[in-house]
Design an enzyme around this catalytic site. Structure first.
Site, PDB file in Angstrom:
ATOM      1  N   HIS A 227     -47.057 -72.088  -9.118  1.00  0.00           N
ATOM      2  CA  HIS A 227     -47.701 -73.328  -9.588  1.00  0.00           C
ATOM      3  C   HIS A 227     -47.870 -73.214 -11.100  1.00  0.00           C
ATOM      4  CE1 HIS A 227     -49.898 -76.967  -9.463  1.00  0.00           C
ATOM      5  NE2 HIS A 227     -51.080 -76.553  -9.038  1.00  0.00           N
ATOM      6  N   HIS A 268     -36.904 -79.973 -10.605  1.00  0.00           N
ATOM      7  CA  HIS A 268     -38.173 -80.635 -10.292  1.00  0.00           C
ATOM      8  C   HIS A 268     -38.138 -81.161  -8.865  1.00  0.00           C
ATOM      9  CE1 HIS A 268     -41.688 -83.265 -10.764  1.00  0.00           C
ATOM     10  NE2 HIS A 268     -41.982 -82.499 -11.787  1.00  0.00           N
ATOM     11  N   ASP A 323     -42.056 -77.335 -18.367  1.00  0.00           N
ATOM     12  CA  ASP A 323     -42.365 -75.980 -18.809  1.00  0.00           C
ATOM     13  C   ASP A 323     -41.361 -75.407 -19.798  1.00  0.00           C
ATOM     14  OD1 ASP A 323     -44.726 -75.764 -17.405  1.00  0.00           O
ATOM     15  OD2 ASP A 323     -43.716 -75.130 -15.576  1.00  0.00           O
TER      16      ASP A 323
HETATM   17  N1  AMX Z   1     -32.700 -72.360 -10.957  1.00  0.00           N
HETATM   18  C1  AMX Z   1     -32.140 -71.819  -9.848  1.00  0.00           C
HETATM   19  N2  AMX Z   1     -32.127 -72.436  -8.634  1.00  0.00           N
HETATM   20  C2  AMX Z   1     -32.694 -73.651  -8.570  1.00  0.00           C
HETATM   21  C3  AMX Z   1     -33.264 -74.278  -9.690  1.00  0.00           C
HETATM   22  C4  AMX Z   1     -33.266 -73.577 -10.922  1.00  0.00           C
HETATM   23  N3  AMX Z   1     -33.817 -74.063 -12.032  1.00  0.00           N
HETATM   24  N4  AMX Z   1     -33.754 -75.484  -9.325  1.00  0.00           N
HETATM   25  C5  AMX Z   1     -33.508 -75.603  -8.007  1.00  0.00           C
HETATM   26  N5  AMX Z   1     -32.876 -74.495  -7.550  1.00  0.00           N
HETATM   27  C6  AMX Z   1     -32.498 -74.198  -6.166  1.00  0.00           C
HETATM   28  C7  AMX Z   1     -33.762 -74.115  -5.305  1.00  0.00           C
HETATM   29  O1  AMX Z   1     -34.324 -72.820  -5.387  1.00  0.00           O
HETATM   30  C8  AMX Z   1     -33.233 -74.446  -3.936  1.00  0.00           C
HETATM   31  O2  AMX Z   1     -32.565 -73.306  -3.423  1.00  0.00           O
HETATM   32  P1  AMX Z   1     -32.634 -72.932  -1.866  1.00  0.00           P
HETATM   33  O3  AMX Z   1     -32.053 -74.125  -1.154  1.00  0.00           O
HETATM   34  O4  AMX Z   1     -31.822 -71.698  -1.770  1.00  0.00           O
HETATM   35  O5  AMX Z   1     -34.080 -72.737  -1.536  1.00  0.00           O
HETATM   36  C9  AMX Z   1     -32.169 -75.497  -4.236  1.00  0.00           C
HETATM   37  O6  AMX Z   1     -31.798 -75.301  -5.608  1.00  0.00           O
HETATM   38  C10 AMX Z   1     -32.639 -76.929  -4.069  1.00  0.00           C
HETATM   39  O7  AMX Z   1     -33.837 -77.099  -4.810  1.00  0.00           O
HETATM   40  P2  AMX Z   1     -34.354 -78.544  -5.234  1.00  0.00           P
HETATM   41  O8  AMX Z   1     -34.514 -79.361  -3.999  1.00  0.00           O
HETATM   42  O9  AMX Z   1     -33.475 -79.092  -6.302  1.00  0.00           O
HETATM   43  O10 AMX Z   1     -35.747 -78.240  -5.916  1.00  0.00           O
HETATM   44  P3  AMX Z   1     -37.122 -77.788  -5.249  1.00  0.00           P
HETATM   45  O11 AMX Z   1     -37.973 -79.000  -5.054  1.00  0.00           O
HETATM   46  O12 AMX Z   1     -36.898 -76.923  -4.061  1.00  0.00           O
HETATM   47  O13 AMX Z   1     -37.742 -76.858  -6.392  1.00  0.00           O
HETATM   48  C11 AMX Z   1     -38.464 -76.183  -8.546  1.00  0.00           C
HETATM   49  C12 AMX Z   1     -38.206 -77.378  -7.607  1.00  0.00           C
HETATM   50  C13 AMX Z   1     -39.120 -76.676  -9.816  1.00  0.00           C
HETATM   51  C14 AMX Z   1     -39.419 -75.175  -7.847  1.00  0.00           C
HETATM   52  C15 AMX Z   1     -37.125 -75.497  -8.840  1.00  0.00           C
HETATM   53  O14 AMX Z   1     -36.297 -76.403  -9.516  1.00  0.00           O
HETATM   54  C16 AMX Z   1     -37.251 -74.205  -9.631  1.00  0.00           C
HETATM   55  O15 AMX Z   1     -37.470 -73.150  -9.040  1.00  0.00           O
HETATM   56  N6  AMX Z   1     -37.094 -74.244 -10.989  1.00  0.00           N
HETATM   57  C17 AMX Z   1     -37.160 -73.077 -11.821  1.00  0.00           C
HETATM   58  C18 AMX Z   1     -38.591 -72.609 -11.986  1.00  0.00           C
HETATM   59  C19 AMX Z   1     -39.374 -73.573 -12.857  1.00  0.00           C
HETATM   60  O16 AMX Z   1     -38.936 -74.059 -13.879  1.00  0.00           O
HETATM   61  N7  AMX Z   1     -40.607 -73.840 -12.424  1.00  0.00           N
HETATM   62  C20 AMX Z   1     -41.467 -74.764 -13.153  1.00  0.00           C
HETATM   63  C21 AMX Z   1     -41.660 -76.049 -12.410  1.00  0.00           C
HETATM   64  C22 AMX Z   1     -42.461 -76.968 -13.266  1.00  0.00           C
HETATM   65  C23 AMX Z   1     -42.633 -78.326 -12.705  1.00  0.00           C
HETATM   66  O17 AMX Z   1     -42.407 -79.263 -13.393  1.00  0.00           O
HETATM   67  N8  AMX Z   1     -43.046 -78.465 -11.447  1.00  0.00           N
END
Ligand code: AMX
Length: 388
Positions: A227, A268, A323
């Site tokens: 988070h 996101h 972020d």
């Molecule tokens: N890098 C690597 N893999 C990613 C990714 C990234 N930046 N964004 C999405 N993916 C992967 C997910 O892990 C997921 O993999 P899985 O099917 O093996 O579990 C797949 O792509 C599909 O994900 P999604 O439906 O596009 O996104 P989500 O809702 O599951 O996750 C988020 C969203 C933010 C957690 C994810 O994009 C992520 O982990 N980003 C990198 C970390 C980050 O920047 N966190 C800050 C978030 C801040 C905010 O605005 N909330």
């Protein structure tokens, strides 16, 4: 919403999914759309990014932007509310210096409540908002052992001034610091009703724990790496990239993905474009620190990472999130330790979570408030047919 309508058919597939997507309430302060991101009380965040924090706090609590007269009166009101009760510094001085700053923030807020609570939702929420800058500044100073000559607080200053003056870092550009923190606060104040920290704060308040206890719990929720602490990880990631050379950045991104590590600052759950909060911070960075090395790295990442991430069709949004830029800007203004970054997120959210707690406790259901939270859990050894 005036009449009964079905919002979602709940099935066994919804179990053990962290309530994802299950409607549980209404939110009066903000909502998020896939294209424009967060809106505060109906205004898209792009329209609000350059407002002063006090005006956005007024908006979240009153659901309308203040007139210049209302804005001035609200700033005066925050000044009256701003002084910390006696005893705060003694508690902070007793905390373990190597504890995470988010734990300090949570304990600091909890302590404020132990020292002084009115037990009026709105009063306590606004008092806490007004006391946050001094608390934040003291956390930095006491945790770092800079306890000599802490400047006296001047509650008549702006919220950001009061933090910058308490922190009183030597050799930094305090005007830039004010600009970056002010924008940071406005962009992070609220993000709908169901994010973990907001939900947690409202859940605790639903049992009629005080605003302070509820907010301390919300900060504990925010401190998790999935988070709020993602902004700390994001700057650590940028420092690890270490170069703005496009070929090297692309190789780094591909290497991280091959090692099954996330590309921080991208993706996101709801947005399907670049987060406007990231765009606003890139615009600010281009003005105040275009030649900063970390700013150049995030600019290169912004160009390269979405193209590489888009090669994976599973990723719903390959674009920059909020972020990506905040850490580089905080680093530039002299706040070099990323373990503090989530405390700024927490400081900002005190306004949104506070306003939502007031709404749920004193406004919803014609002022009766929502009942104590009580979602249903199904015992594993029972048939699931109850909900089929
Ligand atoms: N890098 C690597 N893999 C990613 C990714 C990234 N930046 N964004 C999405 N993916 C992967 C997910 O892990 C997921 O993999 P899985 O099917 O093996 O579990 C797949 O792509 C599909 O994900 P999604 O439906 O596009 O996104 P989500 O809702 O599951 O996750 C988020 C969203 C933010 C957690 C994810 O994009 C992520 O982990 N980003 C990198 C970390 C980050 O920047 N966190 C800050 C978030 C801040 C905010 O605005 N909330």
């Amino acid at each position: 919403m005036t009449q009964k309508e079905s919002l979602l058919e709940v099935t066994t597939d919804h179990l053990n999914t962290g309530l994802r997507g299950i409607p549980v309430g209404t939110c009066r302060t903000s909502f998020v759309t896939p294209t424009e991101g967060v809106h505060y009380c109906g205004y898209p965040i792009t329209e609000l990014a350059s407002f002063k924090p006090e005006d956005i706090i007024y908006l979240l609590f009153n659901k309308e932007l203040p007139t210049p007269e209302q804005s001035a009166a609200f700033c005066d009101e925050l000044a009256v509310r701003g002084a910390l009760p006696d005893g705060m510094e003694a508690v902070l001085n007793s905390l373990p210096k190597d504890g995470h700053p988010m734990d300090w923030l949570s304990i600091g807020i909890h302590t404020l409540g132990m020292l002084e609570t009115t037990n009026d939702w709105n009063e306590d929420a606004l008092n806490l908002v007004a006391r946050m800058p001094r608390l934040m500044g003291l956390i930095f100073r006491i945790r770092e052992g800079r306890t000599n000559d802490i400047p006296a607080d001047d509650p008549s200053g702006t919220l950001v001034d009061r933090f910058v003056n308490t922190l009183d870092l030597i050799g930094v550009d305090k005007e830039k610091m004010r600009q970056v923190i002010s924008t940071y606060l406005v962009l992070h104040m609220d993000h709908g009703g169901g994010n973990l920290s907001t939900f947690t704060g409202k859940a605790i308040a639903s049992g009629k724990a005080s605003v302070y206890s509820s907010m301390a719990g919300a900060m504990n929720a925010l401190s998790g790496p999935l988070h709020g602490r993602a902004n700390q990880s994001c700057l650590e990631f940028v420092l690890k990239v270490g170069t703005s050379d496009p070929d090297k950045v692309e190789a780094f991104v591909r290497g991280e993905l091959a090692a099954k590590r996330p590309i921080f600052g991208f993706g996101h759950a709801v947005l399907r474009t670049e987060d406007p909060r990231a765009t606003a911070q890139f615009e600010l960075g281009a003005k105040i620190c275009p030649d900063d090395e970390n700013f150049k790295i995030i600019t290169a990442l912004r160009e390269i990472a979405p193209r590489v991430l888009a090669e994976n069709p599973k990723i719903s949004n390959p674009n920059a999130n909020v972020d990506i830029a905040s850490g580089a800007l905080l680093y530039h203004i002299g706040l070099k330790d990323p373990t503090y970054y989530t405390t700024f997120f927490g400081w900002a959210r005190v306004a949104g979570i506070g306003a939502q707690i007031v709404d749920e406790r004193a406004v919803m259901r014609d002022g009766k408030g929502t009942p104590i939270y009580r979602p249903k859990y199904i015992a594993e050894d029972q048939s699931l047919r109850h909900i089929e």
